[in-house]
Design an enzyme around this catalytic site. Structure first.
Site, short mmCIF file in Angstrom:
data_model
loop_
_atom_site.label_atom_id
_atom_site.label_comp_id
_atom_site.label_asym_id
_atom_site.label_seq_id
_atom_site.Cartn_x
_atom_site.Cartn_y
_atom_site.Cartn_z
N GLU A 81 0.85 -1.19 0.00
CA GLU A 81 0.00 0.00 0.00
C GLU A 81 0.89 1.25 0.00
OE1 GLU A 81 -3.18 -0.10 2.87
OE2 GLU A 81 -4.31 1.42 1.79
N ASP A 83 1.10 4.08 1.34
CA ASP A 83 1.62 4.76 2.54
C ASP A 83 2.94 4.14 3.01
OD1 ASP A 83 -0.21 2.65 3.03
OD2 ASP A 83 -0.42 3.23 5.13
FE1 FEO Z 1 -2.43 -1.04 4.59
FE2 FEO Z 1 -0.73 1.42 6.30
O1 FEO Z 1 -1.31 0.44 4.82
#
Ligand code: FEO
Length: 396
Positions: A81, A83
């Site tokens: 992801e 982030d």
């Molecule tokens: Fe699932 Fe902090 O990303």
């Protein structure tokens, strides 16, 4: 900035004090968040995860001030992801051949996001990577939070890099669980679990038990968001086991929306009736159009039963209630009771619409719900109180 975690392990992530919405606009982050990246400098040098894309240049610049980027032997990408992987393109532009360790599903996700053919090394649970005298052990953790997620354990220092699991959207200069306000920390940890991990609770229990069965000593848990659990890290593991097991407190949450206050009056009188029947119940009311959605979800998570109310409009419900029902449906709450109510002028479909959605979402329906025409008078208010009393009995 570099914060020493233990021995040769350093935090090199980004604290995002400005963040107020996460996952697009889906998750409120009133206390900001952090994107945790960790640098391990043993005989081999390892970077674990990166940061969200807007901070990619700042991250790589800071990292380059800590070490020669060319000295990084391995990158561990626990989760694709953005982030956590958002700075990988910027970093790999500078060190393009560095191996990137990820799961099989991670490979698909990274290629899907970045369309790059980096030097991927696919690993699975139990695989090990030598750093010299210490090793990394990989543990796949599908759906905690995406199918690609994994955790990485560092022997010798006994650190679990858990990625999203055990995280909090909580920015702090103090970075360690023993240095921050405990109420704030656990409020954010619970909100995070309730809003993100609830649908995966059975997997949470299974994964924790699988990890415990490895009998690996655990000194520190380094999540990818929020503070690091170095003081009694097992406490957050135990919390997760409790939260994952159909968690509920002695609480009823009433959520409503209202056009001309009729459904609000119903909500308040139902609450009064519940309290008159059982004064030990903690009854909370939220107007869904005026409240933070994630706070409401957290309160539902804590409740043994909920009531949802809306006036009837166009044979349906008000949009804030419709949106909430959609969210609740995906979260797969288990072991909770529910019912519906609402005022109406002529057709009165809203309680039936809400009840149907609650049933489909997995709630045990306590009764057929309650509706009142127009604005409740004293008799209508009494009917709501009586309904509240019956509801309190039904959820004993
Ligand atoms: Fe699932 Fe902090 O990303």
């Amino acid at each position: 900035m570099n914060i020493n975690v233990k021995n040769n392990v350093h935090w090199v992530g980004k604290t995002d004090w400005e963040l107020r919405k996460f996952h697009g606009d889906e998750y409120s982050t009133f206390k900001g968040s952090t994107y945790n990246s960790y640098l391990i400098k043993e005989e081999k040098t390892v970077l674990i995860d990166t940061v969200w894309k807007p901070y990619e240049k700042e991250f790589v610049r800071n990292l380059a001030s800590e070490i020669d980027l060319n000295s990084i032997d391995y990158i561990i990408a626990n989760h694709a992801e953005i982030d956590h992987s958002g700075a990988l393109p910027e970093l790999l532009r500078q060190i393009p051949d560095t191996p990137v360790y990820c799961t099989k599903n991670g490979l698909k996700s990274f290629k899907g996001h970045f369309h790059e053919d980096w030097n991927f090394k696919v690993v699975k649970t139990g695989d090990r990577l030598s750093l010299g005298s210490k090793e990394l052990i990989f543990v796949e953790a599908p759906m905690l939070h995406w199918p690609d997620s994994m955790m990485t354990y560092l022997t010798g220092d006994n650190i679990l890099f858990s990625n999203d699991a055990f995280g909090q959207h909580y920015a702090s200069e103090f970075m360690f669980n023993d240095r921050v306000n405990q109420e704030e920390l656990f409020t954010e940890a619970l909100k995070y679990y309730a809003n993100i991990l609830t649908p995966f609770s059975p997997l949470v229990i299974r994964k924790i038990n699988e990890f415990l069965s490895l009998n690996l000593p655990l000194d520190i848990i380094c999540p990818s968001h929020g503070v690091i659990w170095r003081d009694n890290p097992v406490q957050i593991v135990q919390k997760y086991l409790t939260w994952a097991d159909n968690y509920q407190e002695n609480q009823v949450t009433i959520i409503y929306d209202t056009m001309w206050d009729s459904t609000r009056k119903m909500a308040e009188n139902i609450a009064r009736g519940i309290r008159e029947e059982n004064e030990t119940l903690n009854v909370k009311l939220y107007n869904s159009a005026k409240s933070d959605k994630n706070e409401i979800i957290t309160e539902i998570f804590k409740s043994k039963a909920i009531l949802i109310g809306s006036p009837t409009i166009n044979r349906g419900v008000l949009t804030s209630i419709a949106a909430l029902l959609e969210e609740v449906s995906g979260l797969k709450f288990a072991g909770k009771k529910a019912a519906a109510f609402g005022s109406y002028g002529w057709s009165g479909e809203s309680p039936a619409v809400i009840t149907k959605r609650l049933h489909e979402a997995g709630f045990a329906i306590a009764d057929d719900g309650m509706k009142i025409t127009w604005n409740p008078d004293a008799k209508g208010a009494d009917q709501c109180r009586e309904y509240g009393k019956e509801f309190a009995k039904a959820i004993q």
